[in-house]
Design a protein around this motif. Structure first.
Motif, PDB file in Angstrom:
ATOM      1  N   PHE B  28       1.384 -10.507  13.624  1.00  0.00           N
ATOM      2  CA  PHE B  28       1.796 -11.320  14.774  1.00  0.00           C
ATOM      3  C   PHE B  28       1.381 -12.761  14.543  1.00  0.00           C
ATOM      4  O   PHE B  28       0.298 -13.012  14.009  1.00  0.00           O
ATOM      5  CB  PHE B  28       1.150 -10.827  16.065  1.00  0.00           C
ATOM      6  N   THR B  35      -2.345 -12.520  13.296  1.00  0.00           N
ATOM      7  CA  THR B  35      -3.094 -11.284  13.457  1.00  0.00           C
ATOM      8  C   THR B  35      -2.383 -10.205  12.666  1.00  0.00           C
ATOM      9  O   THR B  35      -1.199  -9.954  12.899  1.00  0.00           O
ATOM     10  CB  THR B  35      -3.104 -10.831  14.929  1.00  0.00           C
ATOM     11  N   ALA B  37      -1.768  -6.731  12.557  1.00  0.00           N
ATOM     12  CA  ALA B  37      -1.967  -5.592  13.452  1.00  0.00           C
ATOM     13  C   ALA B  37      -1.899  -4.291  12.666  1.00  0.00           C
ATOM     14  O   ALA B  37      -2.710  -3.391  12.853  1.00  0.00           O
ATOM     15  CB  ALA B  37      -0.923  -5.604  14.561  1.00  0.00           C
ATOM     16  N   PRO B  56      -8.894   3.481  17.524  1.00  0.00           N
ATOM     17  CA  PRO B  56      -9.625   2.505  18.337  1.00  0.00           C
ATOM     18  C   PRO B  56      -8.666   1.543  19.044  1.00  0.00           C
ATOM     19  O   PRO B  56      -7.550   1.328  18.571  1.00  0.00           O
ATOM     20  CB  PRO B  56     -10.475   1.738  17.310  1.00  0.00           C
ATOM     21  N   SER B  57      -9.125   0.983  20.143  1.00  0.00           N
ATOM     22  CA  SER B  57      -8.294   0.031  20.880  1.00  0.00           C
ATOM     23  C   SER B  57      -7.926  -1.155  19.994  1.00  0.00           C
ATOM     24  O   SER B  57      -8.754  -1.665  19.252  1.00  0.00           O
ATOM     25  CB  SER B  57      -9.065  -0.452  22.112  1.00  0.00           C
ATOM     26  N   GLY B  58      -6.668  -1.537  20.062  1.00  0.00           N
ATOM     27  CA  GLY B  58      -6.224  -2.699  19.290  1.00  0.00           C
ATOM     28  C   GLY B  58      -5.878  -2.375  17.851  1.00  0.00           C
ATOM     29  O   GLY B  58      -5.676  -3.273  17.030  1.00  0.00           O
ATOM     30  N   CYS B  59      -5.784  -1.079  17.502  1.00  0.00           N
ATOM     31  CA  CYS B  59      -5.529  -0.717  16.107  1.00  0.00           C
ATOM     32  C   CYS B  59      -4.048  -0.695  15.784  1.00  0.00           C
ATOM     33  O   CYS B  59      -3.656  -0.481  14.649  1.00  0.00           O
ATOM     34  CB  CYS B  59      -6.156   0.625  15.779  1.00  0.00           C
ATOM     35  N   GLY B  60      -3.200  -0.900  16.767  1.00  0.00           N
ATOM     36  CA  GLY B  60      -1.774  -1.008  16.481  1.00  0.00           C
ATOM     37  C   GLY B  60      -0.946   0.210  16.864  1.00  0.00           C
ATOM     38  O   GLY B  60       0.167   0.374  16.371  1.00  0.00           O
ATOM     39  N   LYS B  61      -1.458   1.032  17.761  1.00  0.00           N
ATOM     40  CA  LYS B  61      -0.700   2.219  18.190  1.00  0.00           C
ATOM     41  C   LYS B  61       0.558   1.809  18.953  1.00  0.00           C
ATOM     42  O   LYS B  61       1.664   2.257  18.650  1.00  0.00           O
ATOM     43  CB  LYS B  61      -1.574   3.115  19.072  1.00  0.00           C
ATOM     44  N   SER B  62       0.374   0.933  19.941  1.00  0.00           N
ATOM     45  CA  SER B  62       1.540   0.454  20.703  1.00  0.00           C
ATOM     46  C   SER B  62       2.506  -0.271  19.775  1.00  0.00           C
ATOM     47  O   SER B  62       3.722  -0.132  19.901  1.00  0.00           O
ATOM     48  CB  SER B  62       1.099  -0.489  21.817  1.00  0.00           C
ATOM     49  N   THR B  63       1.945  -1.028  18.846  1.00  0.00           N
ATOM     50  CA  THR B  63       2.785  -1.773  17.910  1.00  0.00           C
ATOM     51  C   THR B  63       3.676  -0.826  17.108  1.00  0.00           C
ATOM     52  O   THR B  63       4.875  -1.076  16.935  1.00  0.00           O
ATOM     53  CB  THR B  63       1.897  -2.597  16.960  1.00  0.00           C
ATOM     54  N   GLN B 100       2.699   2.098  29.027  1.00  0.00           N
ATOM     55  CA  GLN B 100       1.367   2.296  29.602  1.00  0.00           C
ATOM     56  C   GLN B 100       1.404   2.109  31.121  1.00  0.00           C
ATOM     57  O   GLN B 100       0.829   2.867  31.865  1.00  0.00           O
ATOM     58  CB  GLN B 100       0.376   1.308  28.971  1.00  0.00           C
ATOM     59  N   GLU B 180       0.426   6.070  25.945  1.00  0.00           N
ATOM     60  CA  GLU B 180      -0.604   6.444  26.928  1.00  0.00           C
ATOM     61  C   GLU B 180      -0.016   6.653  28.313  1.00  0.00           C
ATOM     62  O   GLU B 180      -0.439   6.007  29.273  1.00  0.00           O
ATOM     63  CB  GLU B 180      -1.681   5.351  27.010  1.00  0.00           C
ATOM     64  N   HIS B 213      -5.673   8.110  24.214  1.00  0.00           N
ATOM     65  CA  HIS B 213      -7.073   7.817  23.930  1.00  0.00           C
ATOM     66  C   HIS B 213      -7.931   9.060  24.053  1.00  0.00           C
ATOM     67  O   HIS B 213      -9.125   9.031  23.804  1.00  0.00           O
ATOM     68  CB  HIS B 213      -7.600   6.754  24.905  1.00  0.00           C
ATOM     69  N   ARG B 231      -8.229  -2.154  13.527  1.00  0.00           N
ATOM     70  CA  ARG B 231      -7.348  -3.200  13.039  1.00  0.00           C
ATOM     71  C   ARG B 231      -7.864  -3.825  11.741  1.00  0.00           C
ATOM     72  O   ARG B 231      -9.056  -4.131  11.665  1.00  0.00           O
ATOM     73  CB  ARG B 231      -7.206  -4.280  14.125  1.00  0.00           C
TER      74      ARG B 231
HETATM   75  N1  ATP Z   1       2.858  -9.837  21.033  1.00  0.00           N
HETATM   76  C1  ATP Z   1       1.716  -9.963  20.336  1.00  0.00           C
HETATM   77  N2  ATP Z   1       1.319 -11.154  19.886  1.00  0.00           N
HETATM   78  C2  ATP Z   1       0.174 -11.288  19.180  1.00  0.00           C
HETATM   79  N3  ATP Z   1      -0.633 -10.286  18.877  1.00  0.00           N
HETATM   80  C3  ATP Z   1      -0.310  -9.059  19.292  1.00  0.00           C
HETATM   81  C4  ATP Z   1       0.883  -8.835  20.052  1.00  0.00           C
HETATM   82  N4  ATP Z   1       0.961  -7.511  20.342  1.00  0.00           N
HETATM   83  C5  ATP Z   1      -0.128  -6.957  19.796  1.00  0.00           C
HETATM   84  N5  ATP Z   1      -0.893  -7.875  19.158  1.00  0.00           N
HETATM   85  C6  ATP Z   1      -2.144  -7.610  18.416  1.00  0.00           C
HETATM   86  O1  ATP Z   1      -1.912  -6.523  17.562  1.00  0.00           O
HETATM   87  C7  ATP Z   1      -3.025  -5.641  17.585  1.00  0.00           C
HETATM   88  C8  ATP Z   1      -2.567  -4.240  17.907  1.00  0.00           C
HETATM   89  O2  ATP Z   1      -2.101  -4.209  19.248  1.00  0.00           O
HETATM   90  P1  ATP Z   1      -1.607  -2.886  19.940  1.00  0.00           P
HETATM   91  O3  ATP Z   1      -1.176  -3.226  21.304  1.00  0.00           O
HETATM   92  O4  ATP Z   1      -0.633  -2.205  19.069  1.00  0.00           O
HETATM   93  O5  ATP Z   1      -2.957  -2.034  19.989  1.00  0.00           O
HETATM   94  P2  ATP Z   1      -3.191  -0.585  20.578  1.00  0.00           P
HETATM   95  O6  ATP Z   1      -3.639   0.274  19.457  1.00  0.00           O
HETATM   96  O7  ATP Z   1      -2.016  -0.128  21.333  1.00  0.00           O
HETATM   97  O8  ATP Z   1      -4.414  -0.826  21.542  1.00  0.00           O
HETATM   98  P3  ATP Z   1      -4.760  -0.117  22.938  1.00  0.00           P
HETATM   99  O9  ATP Z   1      -5.272   1.227  22.581  1.00  0.00           O
HETATM  100  O10 ATP Z   1      -5.835  -0.975  23.499  1.00  0.00           O
HETATM  101  O11 ATP Z   1      -3.527  -0.094  23.753  1.00  0.00           O
HETATM  102  C9  ATP Z   1      -4.019  -6.190  18.579  1.00  0.00           C
HETATM  103  O12 ATP Z   1      -5.051  -6.795  17.874  1.00  0.00           O
HETATM  104  C10 ATP Z   1      -3.259  -7.223  19.350  1.00  0.00           C
HETATM  105  O13 ATP Z   1      -4.072  -8.319  19.645  1.00  0.00           O
END
Ligand code: ATP
Ligand code: MG
Lengths: 291, 276
Positions: B28, B35, B37, B56-63, B100, B180, B213, B231
């Motif tokens: 990103f 970043t 991701a 872990p939170s922020g590891c890129g699952k949603s991504t 979510q 989630e 989670h 991440r």
């Molecule tokens: N649109 C965006 N712009 C910049 N950075 C992003 C964007 N979307 C996600 N990120 C970054 O990418 C990384 C992964 O984000 P993601 O939302 O996939 O995490 P996650 O595993 O779903 O976390 P959670 O369990 O907290 O939902 C994070 O560090 C986040 O800061």
């Protein structure tokens, strides 16, 4: 004043709370509370008026009694017309000017606001004009516009619309642009077209914003119409009545107060009209955005 | 369509690949604000499979989910959905996405929220009666009958998320991408929704990619649990869940279930350490 007023209201509200529980009763309760509040405000206003007159010992030519203003409305003027009828006629003209201006402003403001929110380049192109619409001192240029465009009602409608344009454009731009990424993603996941995104997501979610701007615009349109009537040369309208009343103030002070009162009522009526439409249109929206 | 009873023998995972990630990378932003991701994820999900993503939170699952949904594009590698590009799969309405947050439209009633995808998709050969029937069936399933004409703000968070589940199922997508979905629900409702989701999965031909989670939730529902590292996200370990079907409360009390929960937990804590 308000401290002494509240004990009168609250026991009634508390009492009705116990009996009226469903949604309709709730609405009725808040409506009657509002009416009581309005009556109290009117009483405070009249009391304040008469108190001011009594305390300063003002002569009729500075501040007439309220009932003198009312009496004047029911008297006959030099043309042999009832004064209230004549005032009504002038108010009606100003109303038409303001309403026409508002209608034009709604169309132009909505279009400009939508473009500003959705199109990067066109949006940037019209932004200076919208900002311009806000900063142009309309009071100063109204006389020039009247000279160029004539003293017809259309000129006044144009000036009213000019003033009403800005709040509509800005609130539309904000509302149309302010949708959550998740909502957009949701629509994208259905393969929705831009048109579908606009009509099924952006527009409905923008409506509460747009109506907020519309309320301001309604008040502005009345102000714009009255200001446009002030330059000499205009024949009719409540602005003209205000101007001529001022000239004869020492002879007939009641007429100025009657004209001011009429102008205030007109502004209030315009805003109330928008509110009623808003309530009808936004019935399904969040209740909190209505109040 | 199979029933829950014989699902125990016939939760046949298809041989076709529904979603395939190959060397997928996602960055990103750019420059100093960049970043990373996701760093090189390889993962194949078969048709009819139920796969959980945990990490872990922020590891890129949603991504990862958003990449499969063509809501964002990968910076590298390739994503294939039902043998097509994610874009084509999106335009073909191959998947339903559950966010979510419930993401309901406040100005629409519950009924009209569920009807939204059908309005947009104009599914051919589906009469109005058929659509109404389907909406009614789904509202029944998520136990929201009687709330058809309520607006979202009149519902609890759990009820809202149930509306969003009904909305995702109404057009019968072959893939469900769930981020989630039950994270905000109380435990009782969550358990019920999990079992309901599991039943839907067993009865239909749906492939589910499920972000969670909760380790017990992941183990109970899935055929495989994918543990991701902190991440930048990579696949730390893929743990096959060899529990019998249907997954009931009995399964939840078995020793094997506890072993698997422990295994996922250990893998996850390794993933956390790896990321620090
Ligand atoms: N649109 C965006 N712009 C910049 N950075 C992003 C964007 N979307 C996600 N990120 C970054 O990418 C990384 C992964 O984000 P993601 O939302 O996939 O995490 P996650 O595993 O779903 O976390 P959670 O369990 O907290 O939902 C994070 O560090 C986040 O800061
Ligand atoms: Mg997430």
């Amino acid at each position: 004043m308000s401290a002494s007023a509240s004990p009168e209201v609250s026991p009634q509200i508390a009492a009705s709370d116990r009996f009226l529980t469903d949604e309709r009763a709730e609405r009725l309760r808040s409506a009657s509370a509002r009416i009581i509040l309005i009556l109290i405000l009117v009483a405070i206003f009249l009391g304040g008026w008469e108190f001011l007159k009594w305390a300063t010992d003002a002569p009729r030519t500075t501040l007439p009694h309220f009932h003198e203003v009312v009496n004047y409305l029911f008297s006959t003027n030099s043309q042999g017309d009832k004064v209230w009828l004549d005032t009504g006629r002038n108010l009606r003209l100003t109303f038409i000017e303001a309403l026409t201006g508002l209608a034009v402003a709604i169309i132009a403001g909505f279009a400009a606001g939508t473009l500003m929110a959705l199109s990067r380049w066109t949006g940037r192109g019209i932004m200076p004009f919208v900002i311009g619409a806000q900063t142009v001192p309309i009071v100063a240029i109204a006389p020039a516009l009247v000279i160029w465009l004539g003293t017809g009602w259309e000129t006044k409608a144009l000036i009213a619309g000019f003033l009403a344009f800005f709040p509509i454009a800005v609130s539309t731009a904000r509302g149309i642009g302010d949708v959550s990424q998740d909502s957009l993603d949701l629509m994208a996941s259905y393969g929705a077209s831009r048109t579908e995104v606009f009509f099924k997501l952006r527009l409905p979610s923008a409506l509460p914003y747009i109506f907020t701007g519309l309320e301001v615009a309604a008040a502005f349109s009345v102000i714009g119409a009255i200001v446009a009537e002030l330059p000499v040369g205009s024949q009719d309208g409540i602005g003209v009545v205000i101007l001529t009343s001022q000239q004869y103030f020492s002879l007939q002070p009641e007429s100025l107060f009657a004209a001011i009162g009429g102008a205030c009522l007109l502004g209030g009526a315009m805003v109330a009209m928008v509110r009623l439409i808003q309530i009808a249109v936004l019935r399904g929206h969040r209740a909190q955005e209505l109040s | 369509m199979t029933t829950t009873d014989n699902a125990s023998e016939t939760v046949a995972i298809g041989t076709q690949i529904a979603i395939s990630f190959e060397g997928v990378r996602k960055e990103f932003g750019s420059g100093v604000n960049a970043t990373l991701a996701i760093e090189s994820v390889d993962l194949d999900i078969a048709e009819r499979e139920f796969v959980s993503l945990i990490g872990p939170s922020g590891c890129g699952k949603s991504t990862l989910l958003r990449l499969a949904a063509d809501l964002i594009e990968p910076s590298g590698g390739s994503v294939v959905v039902n043998g097509k590009s994610p874009r084509q799969a999106r335009l073909d309405r191959d998947y339903g996405f559950i966010f979510q947050a419930p993401t309901l439209f406040d100005w629409r009633t519950v009924w009209k929220n569920v009807a939204l995808p059908l309005e947009i998709m104009k599914i051919s050969g589906m009469s109005k009666e058929k659509k109404d029937e389907e909406i009614e069936r789904l509202l029944d399933m998520v136990a929201l009958n009687g709330f058809e004409s309520h607006h979202p703000y009149q519902l609890s968070g759990g009820m809202q998320q149930r509306v969003s589940l009904a909305r995702a199922l109404v057009f019968r997508p072959s893939i469900l991408l769930m981020d989630e979905p039950f994270g905000a629900l109380d435990e009782i409702t969550r358990d019920r929704m999990n079992l309901e989701l599991h039943r839907i999965w067993a009865e239909t031909n749906t492939t589910i990619l499920f972000v969670t989670h909760s380790i017990p939730e992941a183990v109970l529902l899935s055929g495989r649990v994918v543990v991701m590292t902190a991440r930048p996200g990579r696949v730390q370990e893929i743990i096959p869940i060899d529990l019998p079907y249907p997954r009931t409360t009995e399964v939840e009390e078995s020793t094997r279930y506890y072993e698997l929960v422990t295994q996922v937990r250990e893998s996850l804590s390794k993933a956390m350490v790896g990321g620090l």
